[in-house]
Design a protein around this motif. Structure first.
Motif, PDB file in Angstrom:
ATOM      1  N   TYR A 196       5.985 -82.417  80.200  1.00  0.00           N
ATOM      2  CA  TYR A 196       4.968 -82.832  81.166  1.00  0.00           C
ATOM      3  C   TYR A 196       5.595 -83.638  82.307  1.00  0.00           C
ATOM      4  O   TYR A 196       5.244 -83.449  83.478  1.00  0.00           O
ATOM      5  CB  TYR A 196       3.886 -83.689  80.504  1.00  0.00           C
ATOM      6  N   LEU A 197       6.506 -84.534  81.963  1.00  0.00           N
ATOM      7  CA  LEU A 197       7.161 -85.344  82.993  1.00  0.00           C
ATOM      8  C   LEU A 197       8.012 -84.473  83.916  1.00  0.00           C
ATOM      9  O   LEU A 197       7.990 -84.636  85.142  1.00  0.00           O
ATOM     10  CB  LEU A 197       8.020 -86.427  82.339  1.00  0.00           C
ATOM     11  N   ARG A 198       8.756 -83.539  83.320  1.00  0.00           N
ATOM     12  CA  ARG A 198       9.570 -82.625  84.129  1.00  0.00           C
ATOM     13  C   ARG A 198       8.666 -81.750  85.002  1.00  0.00           C
ATOM     14  O   ARG A 198       8.978 -81.494  86.172  1.00  0.00           O
ATOM     15  CB  ARG A 198      10.438 -81.769  83.217  1.00  0.00           C
ATOM     16  N   LEU A 199       7.562 -81.307  84.450  1.00  0.00           N
ATOM     17  CA  LEU A 199       6.618 -80.498  85.210  1.00  0.00           C
ATOM     18  C   LEU A 199       6.097 -81.266  86.419  1.00  0.00           C
ATOM     19  O   LEU A 199       5.984 -80.706  87.518  1.00  0.00           O
ATOM     20  CB  LEU A 199       5.466 -80.044  84.313  1.00  0.00           C
ATOM     21  N   ALA A 200       5.805 -82.543  86.257  1.00  0.00           N
ATOM     22  CA  ALA A 200       5.351 -83.360  87.388  1.00  0.00           C
ATOM     23  C   ALA A 200       6.426 -83.411  88.475  1.00  0.00           C
ATOM     24  O   ALA A 200       6.109 -83.325  89.671  1.00  0.00           O
ATOM     25  CB  ALA A 200       4.997 -84.768  86.914  1.00  0.00           C
ATOM     26  N   LEU A 201       7.689 -83.513  88.071  1.00  0.00           N
ATOM     27  CA  LEU A 201       8.787 -83.525  89.046  1.00  0.00           C
ATOM     28  C   LEU A 201       8.870 -82.212  89.821  1.00  0.00           C
ATOM     29  O   LEU A 201       8.993 -82.215  91.049  1.00  0.00           O
ATOM     30  CB  LEU A 201      10.120 -83.774  88.340  1.00  0.00           C
ATOM     31  N   ILE A 202       8.813 -81.094  89.099  1.00  0.00           N
ATOM     32  CA  ILE A 202       8.987 -79.819  89.798  1.00  0.00           C
ATOM     33  C   ILE A 202       7.751 -79.435  90.607  1.00  0.00           C
ATOM     34  O   ILE A 202       7.882 -78.763  91.633  1.00  0.00           O
ATOM     35  CB  ILE A 202       9.468 -78.685  88.862  1.00  0.00           C
ATOM     36  N   ILE A 203       6.570 -79.872  90.180  1.00  0.00           N
ATOM     37  CA  ILE A 203       5.375 -79.651  91.006  1.00  0.00           C
ATOM     38  C   ILE A 203       5.497 -80.440  92.304  1.00  0.00           C
ATOM     39  O   ILE A 203       5.176 -79.932  93.389  1.00  0.00           O
ATOM     40  CB  ILE A 203       4.078 -80.033  90.244  1.00  0.00           C
ATOM     41  N   THR A 204       5.980 -81.660  92.205  1.00  0.00           N
ATOM     42  CA  THR A 204       6.178 -82.477  93.404  1.00  0.00           C
ATOM     43  C   THR A 204       7.222 -81.842  94.314  1.00  0.00           C
ATOM     44  O   THR A 204       7.032 -81.764  95.540  1.00  0.00           O
ATOM     45  CB  THR A 204       6.581 -83.909  93.021  1.00  0.00           C
ATOM     46  N   ALA A 205       8.323 -81.358  93.726  1.00  0.00           N
ATOM     47  CA  ALA A 205       9.359 -80.689  94.523  1.00  0.00           C
ATOM     48  C   ALA A 205       8.784 -79.456  95.221  1.00  0.00           C
ATOM     49  O   ALA A 205       9.034 -79.234  96.412  1.00  0.00           O
ATOM     50  CB  ALA A 205      10.542 -80.306  93.635  1.00  0.00           C
ATOM     51  N   PHE A 206       8.020 -78.666  94.488  1.00  0.00           N
ATOM     52  CA  PHE A 206       7.404 -77.476  95.066  1.00  0.00           C
ATOM     53  C   PHE A 206       6.468 -77.849  96.215  1.00  0.00           C
ATOM     54  O   PHE A 206       6.492 -77.214  97.284  1.00  0.00           O
ATOM     55  CB  PHE A 206       6.656 -76.698  93.986  1.00  0.00           C
ATOM     56  N   THR A 207       5.660 -78.868  96.015  1.00  0.00           N
ATOM     57  CA  THR A 207       4.735 -79.325  97.059  1.00  0.00           C
ATOM     58  C   THR A 207       5.500 -79.754  98.318  1.00  0.00           C
ATOM     59  O   THR A 207       5.077 -79.438  99.442  1.00  0.00           O
ATOM     60  CB  THR A 207       3.867 -80.480  96.523  1.00  0.00           C
ATOM     61  N   LEU A 208       6.610 -80.443  98.122  1.00  0.00           N
ATOM     62  CA  LEU A 208       7.426 -80.853  99.268  1.00  0.00           C
ATOM     63  C   LEU A 208       8.025 -79.650  99.995  1.00  0.00           C
ATOM     64  O   LEU A 208       8.079 -79.621 101.229  1.00  0.00           O
ATOM     65  CB  LEU A 208       8.529 -81.802  98.809  1.00  0.00           C
ATOM     66  N   LEU A 209       8.464 -78.650  99.234  1.00  0.00           N
ATOM     67  CA  LEU A 209       9.012 -77.446  99.859  1.00  0.00           C
ATOM     68  C   LEU A 209       7.947 -76.693 100.654  1.00  0.00           C
ATOM     69  O   LEU A 209       8.210 -76.224 101.769  1.00  0.00           O
ATOM     70  CB  LEU A 209       9.636 -76.527  98.806  1.00  0.00           C
ATOM     71  N   VAL A 210       6.752 -76.593 100.084  1.00  0.00           N
ATOM     72  CA  VAL A 210       5.653 -75.919 100.805  1.00  0.00           C
ATOM     73  C   VAL A 210       5.331 -76.699 102.090  1.00  0.00           C
ATOM     74  O   VAL A 210       5.149 -76.098 103.151  1.00  0.00           O
ATOM     75  CB  VAL A 210       4.404 -75.784  99.907  1.00  0.00           C
ATOM     76  N   THR A 211       5.293 -78.011 101.978  1.00  0.00           N
ATOM     77  CA  THR A 211       4.994 -78.833 103.144  1.00  0.00           C
ATOM     78  C   THR A 211       6.067 -78.666 104.215  1.00  0.00           C
ATOM     79  O   THR A 211       5.765 -78.561 105.396  1.00  0.00           O
ATOM     80  CB  THR A 211       4.860 -80.311 102.725  1.00  0.00           C
ATOM     81  N   ALA A 212       7.330 -78.619 103.790  1.00  0.00           N
ATOM     82  CA  ALA A 212       8.428 -78.423 104.753  1.00  0.00           C
ATOM     83  C   ALA A 212       8.349 -77.040 105.383  1.00  0.00           C
ATOM     84  O   ALA A 212       8.718 -76.872 106.559  1.00  0.00           O
ATOM     85  CB  ALA A 212       9.771 -78.616 104.045  1.00  0.00           C
ATOM     86  N   LEU A 213       7.895 -76.077 104.617  1.00  0.00           N
ATOM     87  CA  LEU A 213       7.801 -74.701 105.113  1.00  0.00           C
ATOM     88  C   LEU A 213       6.746 -74.581 106.209  1.00  0.00           C
ATOM     89  O   LEU A 213       6.946 -73.857 107.182  1.00  0.00           O
ATOM     90  CB  LEU A 213       7.481 -73.757 103.959  1.00  0.00           C
ATOM     91  N   VAL A 214       5.648 -75.280 106.048  1.00  0.00           N
ATOM     92  CA  VAL A 214       4.580 -75.183 107.047  1.00  0.00           C
ATOM     93  C   VAL A 214       4.729 -76.279 108.071  1.00  0.00           C
ATOM     94  O   VAL A 214       4.224 -76.323 109.093  1.00  0.00           O
ATOM     95  CB  VAL A 214       3.176 -75.209 106.404  1.00  0.00           C
TER      96      VAL A 214
END
Length: 148
Positions: free
Chosen positions: A130-148
């Motif tokens: 669960y903790l690792r999942l929170a990290l990678i969800i946050t990373a994914f969100t940052l990548l999407v934000t950087a993409l747009v």
């Protein structure tokens, strides 16, 4: 070329997040609801299967994010990509130190050789997951934000 790298990286990380989300909130509840020893056998099989695939996916996602950060260093949003890559580094370290040791034991367990505390070990693995999942969800969100 940078646009293709950005999109490809975001898709690869997003798919990894989807798989790990599914493990936590779909597969684990299903396996835990199976009768008798079926759930434990399913966890062991999943540990073998995903334990083979996920190291490549995690390191590949990290490598793609790092490549994006380096290639796009003069573009808008690169700071978000660097933070995402740092979170992916943390997720890899966390995996190696906390999750992989439990998974390496789990994937060899059968109803005949599993330890008395196997359920506690699996619950500890799930908490770390669960903790690792929170990290990678946050990373994914940052990548999407950087993409747009």
């Amino acid at each position: 070329m940078l646009n293709a790298l950005e999109v490809f990286t975001t898709v690869v990380v997003g798919l990894m997040v989807g798989v790990e989300f599914s493990v936590a909130f779909v597969m684990n509840p299903i396996l835990n609801a199976l009768p008798e020893d079926s759930g434990q056998l399913g966890h062991a099989h999943g540990g073998r299967m995903l334990g083979t695939l996920m190291p490549f996916w995690y390191t590949g996602s990290l490598a793609l994010s790092a490549l994006w950060a380096i290639t796009g260093r003069h573009h808008h949003g690169v700071g978000l990509v660097v933070i995402a890559a740092a979170l992916l580094i943390l997720s890899v370290i966390m995996s190696l130190l906390l999750l992989v040791p439990i998974n390496n034991r789990n994937k060899t367990w059968t109803p005949d050789n599993r330890p008395e505390d196997w359920k506690e070990q699996m619950n500890r693995w799930l908490l770390f997951h669960y903790l690792r999942l929170a990290l990678i969800i946050t990373a994914f969100t940052l990548l999407v934000t950087a993409l747009v």
